[in-house]
Design a protein around this motif. Structure first.
Motif, PDB file in Angstrom:
ATOM      1  N   PRO A   1      -3.104   1.050 -16.064  1.00 19.41           N
ATOM      2  CA  PRO A   1      -4.104  -0.280 -14.915  1.00 19.41           C
ATOM      3  C   PRO A   1      -5.385   0.152 -14.395  1.00 19.41           C
ATOM      4  CG  PRO A   1      -2.202   0.471 -14.365  1.00 19.41           C
ATOM      5  CD  PRO A   1      -2.395   1.630 -15.729  1.00 19.41           C
ATOM      6  N   GLY A   2      -5.583   1.368 -15.228  1.00 18.91           N
ATOM      7  CA  GLY A   2      -6.655   1.916 -14.815  1.00 18.91           C
ATOM      8  C   GLY A   2      -8.788   1.672 -16.164  1.00 18.91           C
ATOM      9  N   ASP A   3      -7.552   0.966 -17.094  1.00 17.03           N
ATOM     10  CA  ASP A   3      -8.375   0.438 -18.345  1.00 17.03           C
ATOM     11  C   ASP A   3      -9.538  -0.303 -17.814  1.00 17.03           C
ATOM     12  OD1 ASP A   3      -7.341   2.021 -20.248  1.00 17.03           O
ATOM     13  OD2 ASP A   3      -6.211   0.803 -21.253  1.00 17.03           O
ATOM     14  N   ASP A   4     -11.129  -0.365 -18.578  1.00 15.10           N
ATOM     15  CA  ASP A   4     -11.945  -1.894 -17.836  1.00 15.10           C
ATOM     16  C   ASP A   4     -11.887  -2.378 -18.890  1.00 15.10           C
ATOM     17  OD1 ASP A   4     -14.391  -2.303 -17.749  1.00 15.10           O
ATOM     18  OD2 ASP A   4     -15.420  -1.787 -19.024  1.00 15.10           O
ATOM     19  N   LEU A   5     -11.111  -2.919 -18.477  1.00 15.47           N
ATOM     20  CA  LEU A   5     -10.250  -4.653 -18.575  1.00 15.47           C
ATOM     21  C   LEU A   5      -9.975  -5.608 -17.207  1.00 15.47           C
ATOM     22  CD1 LEU A   5      -7.628  -3.946 -20.878  1.00 15.47           C
ATOM     23  CD2 LEU A   5      -9.482  -4.607 -21.672  1.00 15.47           C
ATOM     24  N   ALA A   6     -11.321  -6.421 -17.236  1.00 17.18           N
ATOM     25  CA  ALA A   6     -12.021  -7.125 -16.337  1.00 17.18           C
ATOM     26  C   ALA A   6     -10.084  -8.102 -15.560  1.00 17.18           C
ATOM     27  CB  ALA A   6     -13.053  -8.682 -16.299  1.00 17.18           C
ATOM     28  N   TRP A   7      -9.434  -8.563 -16.266  1.00  9.52           N
ATOM     29  CA  TRP A   7      -8.605  -9.047 -15.268  1.00  9.52           C
ATOM     30  C   TRP A   7      -7.049  -8.207 -15.015  1.00  9.52           C
ATOM     31  CZ3 TRP A   7      -3.578  -7.764 -17.421  1.00  9.52           C
ATOM     32  CH2 TRP A   7      -3.705  -6.779 -18.403  1.00  9.52           C
ATOM     33  N   LEU A   8      -7.348  -6.553 -15.241  1.00  4.74           N
ATOM     34  CA  LEU A   8      -6.775  -5.645 -14.489  1.00  4.74           C
ATOM     35  C   LEU A   8      -6.232  -5.537 -12.604  1.00  4.74           C
ATOM     36  CD1 LEU A   8      -6.501  -2.899 -17.098  1.00  4.74           C
ATOM     37  CD2 LEU A   8      -4.471  -4.303 -15.919  1.00  4.74           C
ATOM     38  N   PRO A   9      -8.417  -5.571 -12.773  1.00  2.00           N
ATOM     39  CA  PRO A   9      -8.375  -5.783 -10.938  1.00  2.00           C
ATOM     40  C   PRO A   9      -8.220  -7.298 -10.149  1.00  2.00           C
ATOM     41  CG  PRO A   9     -10.415  -5.185 -11.859  1.00  2.00           C
ATOM     42  CD  PRO A   9      -9.306  -4.829 -12.478  1.00  2.00           C
ATOM     43  N   GLN A  10      -8.668  -8.173 -10.637  1.00  2.00           N
ATOM     44  CA  GLN A  10      -8.191  -9.683 -10.454  1.00  2.00           C
ATOM     45  C   GLN A  10      -6.317  -9.519 -10.541  1.00  2.00           C
ATOM     46  OE1 GLN A  10      -9.681 -11.575 -13.166  1.00  2.00           O
ATOM     47  NE2 GLN A  10     -11.159 -11.489 -13.421  1.00  2.00           N
ATOM     48  N   GLU A  11      -5.740  -9.124 -12.031  1.00  6.70           N
ATOM     49  CA  GLU A  11      -4.356  -8.857 -11.392  1.00  6.70           C
ATOM     50  C   GLU A  11      -3.851  -8.207 -10.157  1.00  6.70           C
ATOM     51  OE1 GLU A  11      -1.637  -8.817 -14.736  1.00  6.70           O
ATOM     52  OE2 GLU A  11      -1.261  -7.116 -14.070  1.00  6.70           O
TER      53      GLU A  11
ATOM     54  N   CYS B   1       7.209  -1.891 -16.091  1.00  9.16           N
ATOM     55  CA  CYS B   1       6.622  -0.846 -16.767  1.00  9.16           C
ATOM     56  C   CYS B   1       4.739  -1.324 -16.052  1.00  9.16           C
ATOM     57  CB  CYS B   1       6.291  -1.325 -18.820  1.00  9.16           C
ATOM     58  SG  CYS B   1       5.945   0.567 -19.397  1.00  9.16           S
ATOM     59  N   LEU B   2       4.146  -1.251 -17.314  1.00 10.50           N
ATOM     60  CA  LEU B   2       2.585  -1.544 -16.580  1.00 10.50           C
ATOM     61  C   LEU B   2       2.752  -2.743 -15.389  1.00 10.50           C
ATOM     62  CD1 LEU B   2      -0.105  -1.585 -16.892  1.00 10.50           C
ATOM     63  CD2 LEU B   2      -0.426  -3.805 -18.553  1.00 10.50           C
ATOM     64  N   GLY B   3       3.552  -3.289 -15.334  1.00  7.60           N
ATOM     65  CA  GLY B   3       3.283  -4.688 -14.168  1.00  7.60           C
ATOM     66  C   GLY B   3       3.278  -3.356 -12.864  1.00  7.60           C
ATOM     67  N   ALA B   4       4.739  -2.634 -12.668  1.00  4.81           N
ATOM     68  CA  ALA B   4       5.633  -1.566 -11.640  1.00  4.81           C
ATOM     69  C   ALA B   4       4.190  -0.773 -11.420  1.00  4.81           C
ATOM     70  CB  ALA B   4       5.910  -0.142 -11.948  1.00  4.81           C
ATOM     71  N   GLN B   5       3.416  -0.160 -12.564  1.00  5.53           N
ATOM     72  CA  GLN B   5       2.094   0.505 -12.320  1.00  5.53           C
ATOM     73  C   GLN B   5       1.460  -0.290 -11.475  1.00  5.53           C
ATOM     74  OE1 GLN B   5       1.476   1.735 -15.978  1.00  5.53           O
ATOM     75  NE2 GLN B   5       2.832   2.296 -16.501  1.00  5.53           N
ATOM     76  N   GLN B   6       0.404  -1.260 -12.107  1.00  9.96           N
ATOM     77  CA  GLN B   6      -0.178  -2.453 -11.423  1.00  9.96           C
ATOM     78  C   GLN B   6       0.677  -2.056  -9.406  1.00  9.96           C
ATOM     79  OE1 GLN B   6      -3.114  -2.877 -12.864  1.00  9.96           O
ATOM     80  NE2 GLN B   6      -2.627  -4.870 -13.021  1.00  9.96           N
ATOM     81  N   ILE B   7       1.707  -2.946  -9.069  1.00 15.42           N
ATOM     82  CA  ILE B   7       2.108  -3.054  -7.792  1.00 15.42           C
ATOM     83  C   ILE B   7       2.109  -1.234  -7.503  1.00 15.42           C
ATOM     84  CG2 ILE B   7       4.090  -3.188  -6.623  1.00 15.42           C
ATOM     85  CD1 ILE B   7       5.423  -5.117  -9.033  1.00 15.42           C
ATOM     86  N   ALA B   8       2.157  -0.780  -8.301  1.00 15.69           N
ATOM     87  CA  ALA B   8       1.658   1.039  -7.357  1.00 15.69           C
ATOM     88  C   ALA B   8       0.353   1.292  -6.981  1.00 15.69           C
ATOM     89  CB  ALA B   8       2.232   1.543  -8.343  1.00 15.69           C
ATOM     90  N   MET B   9      -0.515   0.858  -7.683  1.00 15.82           N
ATOM     91  CA  MET B   9      -1.541   1.038  -7.498  1.00 15.82           C
ATOM     92  C   MET B   9      -1.877  -0.515  -6.296  1.00 15.82           C
ATOM     93  SD  MET B   9      -3.760   1.164 -10.947  1.00 15.82           S
ATOM     94  CE  MET B   9      -5.779   1.724 -10.339  1.00 15.82           C
ATOM     95  N   ALA B  10      -1.622  -1.274  -6.496  1.00 11.73           N
ATOM     96  CA  ALA B  10      -1.827  -2.191  -5.450  1.00 11.73           C
ATOM     97  C   ALA B  10      -1.565  -1.540  -4.168  1.00 11.73           C
ATOM     98  CB  ALA B  10      -1.321  -4.105  -5.455  1.00 11.73           C
ATOM     99  N   LEU B  11      -0.691  -1.145  -3.948  1.00  8.95           N
ATOM    100  CA  LEU B  11      -0.117  -0.913  -2.577  1.00  8.95           C
ATOM    101  C   LEU B  11      -0.531   1.176  -2.714  1.00  8.95           C
ATOM    102  CD1 LEU B  11       3.385  -1.309  -3.218  1.00  8.95           C
ATOM    103  CD2 LEU B  11       2.289  -2.468  -1.456  1.00  8.95           C
TER     104      LEU B  11
END
Length: 223
Positions: free
Chosen positions: A57-67, A85-95
């Motif tokens: 989730p911390g990678d320098d990819l523009a779509w990750l924070p957009q997601e 997996c990555l999707g769960a990590q993205q949810i955790a970070m969004a929270l």
């Protein structure tokens, strides 16, 4: 119901999730933000599924924070979300929870053990496919759903309609073959499950995994 799926890499598709969508008579829309940079809007989403991928989730990819912004919009609108997996990590970070390197790299088959009855109908133990090196901390107010022998935080339920799983239940036999033939080298580098690509392929996918992902999706579709 419109089910929007975010797929991050060609060899990690929706698997049994797509079968559930079809069997339940819903409409499936698959987005590829890594390839095309396109994401749906929360207003056109009835259920959001965020799949795995080799990114962090911390990678320098523009779509990750957009997601993560899309996930936050869905959270505000009480739209159900499943992250894997990555999707769960993205949810955790969004929270507001952290994601970092796990103490153990898990690649292959290993059991996970239920830690909560917050989501009814899930089995006490599943033999799940693991393909990760990062991990999430539990979001505030969440229920821990599953743990493995090497990692406590393997799954959570939060807000009553958001599920994150660090492991894979959606992958059926052809999906596992697709993952291994394209990314099998990942299993050979510091893998704490000590399974080779050939050994991963030898394991039959348990029927209970598809049943469990159906149970989760059925729950989310009415919450």
């Amino acid at each position: 119901m419109r089910v929007n799926i975010l797929q991050h890499t060609p060899n990690e598709g929706p698997g049994a999730i797509g079968a559930w969508v079809k069997e339940r008579g819903h409409k499936l829309y698959i987005y590829h933000p890594e390839a095309f940079g396109i994401l749906p809007k929360a207003s056109e989403t009835d259920l959001l599924v965020v799949l795995g991928g080799p990114m962090s989730p911390g990678d320098d990819l523009a779509w990750l924070p957009q997601e993560r912004e899309l996930i936050a919009d869905c959270l505000k609108s009480h739209i159900p979300i499943l992250g894997i997996c990555l999707g769960a990590q993205q949810i955790a970070m969004a929270l507001g929870a952290s994601v970092h390197r796990a103490p153990h790299k898990e690649v292959g088959w290993a059991p996970v053990y239920r830690q909560s009855d917050a989501l009814p109908g899930l089995p006490e133990k599943l033999l799940a496919l693991h393909w990760h090196q990062d991990m999430f901390e539990l979001p505030e107010g969440s229920h821990l759903l599953y743990s493995s022998d090497l990692l406590d935080n393997q799954g959570f339920l939060v807000n009553g309609n958001v599920v994150g799983l660090q492991f894979h239940l959606e992958q059926q036999e052809d999906n596992v073959r697709e993952i291994v033939i394209n990314d099998g080298a990942y299993a050979e580098e510091g893998n704490d499950l000590h399974q080779s690509p050939a050994e991963i392929l030898e394991q039959e996918v348990p029927a209970a995994n598809k049943q469990a992902i159906y149970t989760i999706l059925d729950y989310l579709s009415v919450h």
